[in-house]
Design a protein around this motif. Sequence first.
Motif, PDB file in Angstrom:
ATOM      1  N   PHE A  15       0.848  -1.192   0.000  1.00  0.00           N
ATOM      2  CA  PHE A  15       0.000   0.000   0.000  1.00  0.00           C
ATOM      3  C   PHE A  15       0.889   1.249   0.000  1.00  0.00           C
ATOM      4  N   ALA A  16       0.946   1.935  -1.137  1.00  0.00           N
ATOM      5  CA  ALA A  16       1.730   3.166  -1.276  1.00  0.00           C
ATOM      6  C   ALA A  16       0.761   4.319  -1.507  1.00  0.00           C
ATOM      7  N   ARG A  17       0.962   5.427  -0.776  1.00  0.00           N
ATOM      8  CA  ARG A  17       0.026   6.542  -0.893  1.00  0.00           C
ATOM      9  C   ARG A  17       0.730   7.876  -0.719  1.00  0.00           C
ATOM     10  N   GLN A  32       8.228   4.662  -2.985  1.00  0.00           N
ATOM     11  CA  GLN A  32       7.592   3.836  -1.959  1.00  0.00           C
ATOM     12  C   GLN A  32       7.443   2.397  -2.440  1.00  0.00           C
ATOM     13  N   ALA A  83       3.267  -1.016   4.348  1.00  0.00           N
ATOM     14  CA  ALA A  83       3.216   0.407   4.006  1.00  0.00           C
ATOM     15  C   ALA A  83       4.509   1.078   4.443  1.00  0.00           C
ATOM     16  N   ARG A  88       0.839   6.807   5.993  1.00  0.00           N
ATOM     17  CA  ARG A  88       0.525   6.457   4.606  1.00  0.00           C
ATOM     18  C   ARG A  88      -0.761   5.626   4.538  1.00  0.00           C
ATOM     19  N   ILE A  89      -1.133   4.959   5.641  1.00  0.00           N
ATOM     20  CA  ILE A  89      -2.350   4.148   5.659  1.00  0.00           C
ATOM     21  C   ILE A  89      -3.508   4.909   6.278  1.00  0.00           C
TER      22      ILE A  89
END
Length: 133
Positions: A15-17, A32, A83, A88-89
């Motif tokens: 999960f990259a954000r 990321q 992550a 980021r989550i």
Amino acid sequence: MTNVSEMVNKKAVVFARVSSREQEMGQSIDAQLQNLRSYCKRQAFSVIKEYSITESSTRGDRKKFTEMLSFVKQQKTKIIIVADCVDRIQRSFRESIELSDLVHLNKIEIHFVRENLIISSESNTSDNMRWDF
């Protein structure tokens, strides 16, 4: 002691954000993803899905985050969410509760690479406090 076959069979979701297109310049999705894939490889995790998202965690409806959680909930085995770091989550209390419930049900384990923090149903109080901050 965990045997080798259990380690190899651990399934992960990456999960990259970033919050905005502007933020992507300083903390790019690509950077990321590269770091998270490398971490999964070192841990011998099988990456079954990747999410790369540009969306705020504090404003509006988090469609991709919700999609990721739905995918994880549908899996028959425990999934490791990997992550870059906690923010980021999640950032909202509601998301924390939802993730915490899944952790305690042993549906997920969350690995925050930059903070060297793993949250699981067996996490100690100190790690849970770090996550809550």
